[in-house]
Enzyme design. Structure first.
Site, PDB file in Angstrom:
ATOM      1  CB  SER A  13      25.435  27.848  20.734  1.00 26.38           C
ATOM      2  OG  SER A  13      26.400  28.869  20.859  1.00 26.38           O
ATOM      3  CG  HIS A  43      22.708  28.931  24.135  1.00 27.95           C
ATOM      4  ND1 HIS A  43      22.273  28.733  25.433  1.00 27.95           N
ATOM      5  CD2 HIS A  43      24.056  29.031  24.211  1.00 27.95           C
ATOM      6  CE1 HIS A  43      23.318  28.707  26.242  1.00 27.95           C
ATOM      7  NE2 HIS A  43      24.423  28.900  25.535  1.00 27.95           N
ATOM      8  CG  ASP A  55      27.289  30.805  24.169  1.00 28.51           C
ATOM      9  OD1 ASP A  55      26.962  30.366  25.292  1.00 28.51           O
ATOM     10  OD2 ASP A  55      27.160  30.157  23.126  1.00 28.51           O
ATOM     11  CG  MET A  60      31.810  34.191  26.122  1.00 29.19           C
ATOM     12  SD  MET A  60      32.942  33.046  25.313  1.00 29.19           S
ATOM     13  CE  MET A  60      31.809  31.750  24.802  1.00 29.19           C
ATOM     14  CG  HIS A  89      25.716  30.553  28.809  1.00 24.77           C
ATOM     15  ND1 HIS A  89      26.422  29.528  28.216  1.00 24.77           N
ATOM     16  CD2 HIS A  89      26.238  30.686  30.060  1.00 24.77           C
ATOM     17  CE1 HIS A  89      27.331  29.064  29.065  1.00 24.77           C
ATOM     18  NE2 HIS A  89      27.250  29.763  30.184  1.00 24.77           N
ATOM     19  CG  MET A 108      30.054  31.871  29.963  1.00 25.49           C
ATOM     20  SD  MET A 108      30.354  31.044  28.390  1.00 25.49           S
ATOM     21  CE  MET A 108      28.991  31.693  27.446  1.00 25.49           C
ATOM     22  CG  MET A 157      29.161  25.303  31.617  1.00 25.19           C
ATOM     23  SD  MET A 157      28.309  25.933  30.161  1.00 25.19           S
ATOM     24  CE  MET A 157      29.533  25.673  28.868  1.00 25.19           C
ATOM     25  N   GLY A 210      33.249  27.454  21.318  1.00 21.62           N
ATOM     26  CA  GLY A 210      32.469  26.411  20.664  1.00 21.62           C
ATOM     27  C   GLY A 210      33.412  25.339  20.142  1.00 21.62           C
ATOM     28  CG  ASP A 268      26.256  25.474  26.495  1.00 24.47           C
ATOM     29  OD1 ASP A 268      26.673  25.114  25.385  1.00 24.47           O
ATOM     30  OD2 ASP A 268      26.269  26.658  26.891  1.00 24.47           O
TER      31      ASP A 268
HETATM   32  C1  DX5 Z   1      30.748  27.549  25.387  1.00 25.21           C
HETATM   33  C2  DX5 Z   1      29.338  27.978  25.059  1.00 25.21           C
HETATM   34  C3  DX5 Z   1      28.555  27.044  24.228  1.00 25.21           C
HETATM   35  C4  DX5 Z   1      29.129  26.741  22.882  1.00 25.21           C
HETATM   36  C5  DX5 Z   1      28.581  25.428  22.418  1.00 25.21           C
HETATM   37  O1  DX5 Z   1      31.270  28.397  26.337  1.00 25.21           O
HETATM   38  O2  DX5 Z   1      28.620  28.200  26.262  1.00 25.21           O
HETATM   39  O3  DX5 Z   1      27.213  27.489  24.117  1.00 25.21           O
HETATM   40  O4  DX5 Z   1      28.873  27.721  21.917  1.00 25.21           O
HETATM   41  O5  DX5 Z   1      29.197  25.073  21.232  1.00 25.21           O
HETATM   42  P1  DX5 Z   1      29.421  23.558  20.823  1.00 25.21           P
HETATM   43  O6  DX5 Z   1      28.049  22.932  20.699  1.00 25.21           O
HETATM   44  O7  DX5 Z   1      30.138  23.669  19.516  1.00 25.21           O
HETATM   45  O8  DX5 Z   1      30.231  22.911  21.904  1.00 25.21           O
HETATM   46 ZN    ZN Z   2      26.427  28.597  26.136  1.00 30.66          ZN
END
Ligand code: DX5
Ligand code: ZN
Length: 213
Positions: free
Chosen positions: A6, A31, A33, A35, A64, A66, A135, A142, A173
């Site tokens: 990610s 990956h 993210d 948001m 991904h 969100m 999830m 993260g 994830d």
């Molecule tokens: C959280 C994200 C993840 C995150 C994972 O909302 O969807 O992809 O970046 O990070 P780690 O591996 O540090 O939990």
């Molecule tokens: Zn993610």
């Protein structure tokens, strides 16, 4: 096990360097993210930065979402030709329609389930999906700890997918590391997302390989 680091945990001042590093290290997907500050209490990156990532990534993108307005963001990112776009079932009134739309754009559709959402919520959509993302943290950040209840949930989903659509992959994830990777593999998971574990590791290539079991 396929590994999708990610980018959220990368050094954004050296984004190109970090994306090239994980691709050269043999990751399977990149990956990303996205948001919007509404669906989750955090705001990340939009099409300008994601196209900069796409320009230097030599591995397929796994986007991904969100966000609240999934259709808007699918249209925004479709020109970057990601391999997957995943959206949260909790935020979509017409998931079947959106799956069809993503597929019509030449992208593999995936649905994401928050930690509390049961696998049965996608039972009737399973045959239309290329991937389901579970999830294992609450989405938004993260570096959070892994929620163990995702293991029995992945097992249940894996049985369901073997019965209804064996080609549909299961991705997990959040909080993934070399401690929980074996239980995930045993539960039938095909792809893991790993942010802080990979990017904070002194040897990122070694970290990626330790998850490719
Ligand atoms: C959280 C994200 C993840 C995150 C994972 O909302 O969807 O992809 O970046 O990070 P780690 O591996 O540090 O939990
Ligand atoms: Zn993610």
């Amino acid at each position: 096990m396929l590994v999708a680091p990610s980018v959220l945990s990368a050094d954004f001042g050296n984004l190109q360097r970090d994306v090239e590093e994980i691709c050269n290290a043999g990751c399977n997907l990149v990956h990303i993210d996205v948001m919007d500050g509404h669906f989750v209490p955090n705001l990340t990156i939009g099409p300008v930065v994601v196209s900069a990532i796409a320009a230097c990534a030599t591995k397929p993108l796994d986007i991904h979402l969100m966000v609240e307005n999934n259709t808007f963001f699918v249209e925004l990112f479709a020109p970057l030709k990601p391999q997957y776009i995943s959206f949260h079932i909790e935020e979509e009134k017409h998931p079947h329609r959106l799956i069809q739309k993503i597929r019509s754009l030449g992208i593999k559709p995936a649905i994401v389930l928050n930690p509390h959402t049961p696998p049965e919520s996608v039972e009737y959509l399973l045959k239309n999906l290329d991937m389901i993302l579970l999830m294992s943290v609450n989405p938004g950040f993260g570096g959070q700890s892994f929620i163990d209840s995702v293991i029995p949930k992945a097992k249940r989903l894996s049985e369901m997918r073997n019965r209804l659509n064996p080609k549909c992959l299961i991705e997990v994830d959040g909080g993934v590391n070399d401690q929980n990777i074996h239980a995930l593999k045993e539960a039938g998971v095909d792809i893991v997302v790993a942010g802080s574990y990979v990017f904070k590791h002194e040897n990122r290539a070694k970290a990626i390989k330790s998850l490719q079991i």
